[in-house]
Design a protein around this motif. Structure first.
Motif, PDB file in Angstrom:
ATOM      1  N   GLY A 149       2.544   3.224   7.453  1.00  0.00           N
ATOM      2  CA  GLY A 149       2.676   1.813   7.753  1.00  0.00           C
ATOM      3  C   GLY A 149       2.441   0.930   6.540  1.00  0.00           C
ATOM      4  O   GLY A 149       2.274   1.408   5.415  1.00  0.00           O
ATOM      5  N   THR A 150       2.437  -0.358   6.816  1.00  0.00           N
ATOM      6  CA  THR A 150       2.168  -1.373   5.808  1.00  0.00           C
ATOM      7  C   THR A 150       0.823  -2.000   6.128  1.00  0.00           C
ATOM      8  O   THR A 150       0.559  -2.359   7.275  1.00  0.00           O
ATOM      9  N   ILE A 151      -0.011  -2.113   5.110  1.00  0.00           N
ATOM     10  CA  ILE A 151      -1.319  -2.734   5.280  1.00  0.00           C
ATOM     11  C   ILE A 151      -1.295  -4.055   4.527  1.00  0.00           C
ATOM     12  O   ILE A 151      -1.043  -4.091   3.320  1.00  0.00           O
ATOM     13  N   ARG A 152      -1.535  -5.129   5.259  1.00  0.00           N
ATOM     14  CA  ARG A 152      -1.471  -6.461   4.652  1.00  0.00           C
ATOM     15  C   ARG A 152      -2.639  -6.682   3.692  1.00  0.00           C
ATOM     16  O   ARG A 152      -3.766  -6.309   3.978  1.00  0.00           O
ATOM     17  N   LYS A 153      -2.310  -7.265   2.527  1.00  0.00           N
ATOM     18  CA  LYS A 153      -3.294  -7.609   1.495  1.00  0.00           C
ATOM     19  C   LYS A 153      -4.169  -6.411   1.118  1.00  0.00           C
ATOM     20  O   LYS A 153      -5.346  -6.547   0.833  1.00  0.00           O
ATOM     21  N   GLN A 154      -3.578  -5.240   1.052  1.00  0.00           N
ATOM     22  CA  GLN A 154      -4.296  -3.994   0.782  1.00  0.00           C
ATOM     23  C   GLN A 154      -4.616  -3.787  -0.692  1.00  0.00           C
ATOM     24  O   GLN A 154      -5.637  -3.243  -1.044  1.00  0.00           O
ATOM     25  N   LEU A 155      -3.718  -4.225  -1.571  1.00  0.00           N
ATOM     26  CA  LEU A 155      -3.810  -3.838  -2.973  1.00  0.00           C
ATOM     27  C   LEU A 155      -4.146  -5.007  -3.883  1.00  0.00           C
ATOM     28  O   LEU A 155      -3.508  -6.056  -3.822  1.00  0.00           O
ATOM     29  N   ALA A 156      -5.130  -4.790  -4.747  1.00  0.00           N
ATOM     30  CA  ALA A 156      -5.443  -5.790  -5.766  1.00  0.00           C
ATOM     31  C   ALA A 156      -4.376  -5.720  -6.842  1.00  0.00           C
ATOM     32  O   ALA A 156      -4.008  -4.630  -7.292  1.00  0.00           O
ATOM     33  N   TRP A 166       2.254  -0.233   1.145  1.00  0.00           N
ATOM     34  CA  TRP A 166       2.639   0.888   1.985  1.00  0.00           C
ATOM     35  C   TRP A 166       1.557   1.947   1.874  1.00  0.00           C
ATOM     36  O   TRP A 166       0.945   2.119   0.823  1.00  0.00           O
ATOM     37  N   PHE A 167       1.342   2.681   2.946  1.00  0.00           N
ATOM     38  CA  PHE A 167       0.341   3.748   2.971  1.00  0.00           C
ATOM     39  C   PHE A 167       0.994   4.988   3.552  1.00  0.00           C
ATOM     40  O   PHE A 167       1.653   4.918   4.593  1.00  0.00           O
ATOM     41  N   GLY A 168       0.848   6.123   2.864  1.00  0.00           N
ATOM     42  CA  GLY A 168       1.449   7.361   3.328  1.00  0.00           C
ATOM     43  C   GLY A 168       0.478   8.521   3.225  1.00  0.00           C
ATOM     44  O   GLY A 168      -0.501   8.462   2.483  1.00  0.00           O
ATOM     45  N   THR A 169       0.772   9.574   3.990  1.00  0.00           N
ATOM     46  CA  THR A 169      -0.080  10.761   3.988  1.00  0.00           C
ATOM     47  C   THR A 169       0.764  12.021   4.080  1.00  0.00           C
ATOM     48  O   THR A 169       1.893  12.015   4.568  1.00  0.00           O
ATOM     49  N   ILE A 170       0.170  13.103   3.617  1.00  0.00           N
ATOM     50  CA  ILE A 170       0.686  14.449   3.851  1.00  0.00           C
ATOM     51  C   ILE A 170      -0.526  15.329   4.116  1.00  0.00           C
ATOM     52  O   ILE A 170      -1.546  15.215   3.428  1.00  0.00           O
ATOM     53  N   LEU A 171      -0.431  16.162   5.145  1.00  0.00           N
ATOM     54  CA  LEU A 171      -1.517  17.069   5.498  1.00  0.00           C
ATOM     55  C   LEU A 171      -1.236  18.447   4.920  1.00  0.00           C
ATOM     56  O   LEU A 171      -0.089  18.785   4.598  1.00  0.00           O
TER      57      LEU A 171
END
Length: 194
Positions: A149-156, A166-171
């Motif tokens: 998903g997208t996280i609002r105001k996540q990144l400095a 944007w935030f992603g994962t792999i297990l």
């Protein structure tokens, strides 16, 4: 660890500032990560470095481009959980080294090592990028990371502000290949999926 480089290019600063920042990064951040077992960073160099006899990377430069850093990839490990560790991958690639699959291949090696029980043995690897950074998203996508998903105001970001990310994962058990359709909106950005 590689926060600024995953969001905006650093190449717009004067050469002495870039050199000083690079020295600081290697001497303080990279060295501390390896020493403290919290972060692992690798430089991807042009052919012709120590032990390599191929000096053909760029015949226009005085040294043929030998050993020049083309990209960097690293993983920062979150050791707050004791049984299922997580790590965040970060990477950047010099503009003239893009489009060859170099970043994808280097990042794949790091993700494979990070998730391998005989490597770091992480339960998951995460990735973040500023919304609109399609090149970074393409690398993550090609490795099998799912955009959660997208996280609002996540990144400095430079200038003391924050940007959506944007935030992603792999297990560990996930396939290391694209698991989602390449987003149609990327076509308007000039970045194509491979």
């Amino acid at each position: 660890m590689l926060q600024r480089s995953r969001h905006r290019p650093l190449d717009d600063r004067p050469a002495p500032v870039r050199a000083a920042r690079g020295e600081w990064f290697v001497e303080k951040i990279v060295a501390a990560g390896w020493r403290d077992d919290t972060g692992y960073t690798w430089a991807v160099r042009a052919p012709g470095g120590p032990g390599d006899s191929d000096l053909s990377d760029s015949p226009d430069s005085p040294d043929g481009g030998a050993g020049r850093v083309l990209a960097m990839v690293g993983i920062h490990v979150d050791r707050s959980a004791t049984r299922e560790l997580s790590g965040e991958i970060g990477y950047w690639c010099a503009p003239d080294a893009r489009g060859r699959g170099l970043m994808r291949d280097a990042a794949r090696l790091v993700v494979d090592w990070a998730l391998d029980p005989e490597g770091l043995g992480l339960a998951r690897v995460t990735w973040q990028a500023e919304v609109g950074n399609w090149a970074s998203r393409r690398v993550a996508w090609s490795l099998g990371l799912r955009v959660e998903g997208t996280i609002r105001k996540q990144l400095a970001v430079p200038g003391g502000t924050r940007a959506d990310g944007w935030f992603g994962t792999i297990l560990a058990g996930d396939p290391r290949e694209p698991v989602e359709v390449w987003p149609a909106e990327a076509a308007t950005s000039g970045v194509l999926g491979r």
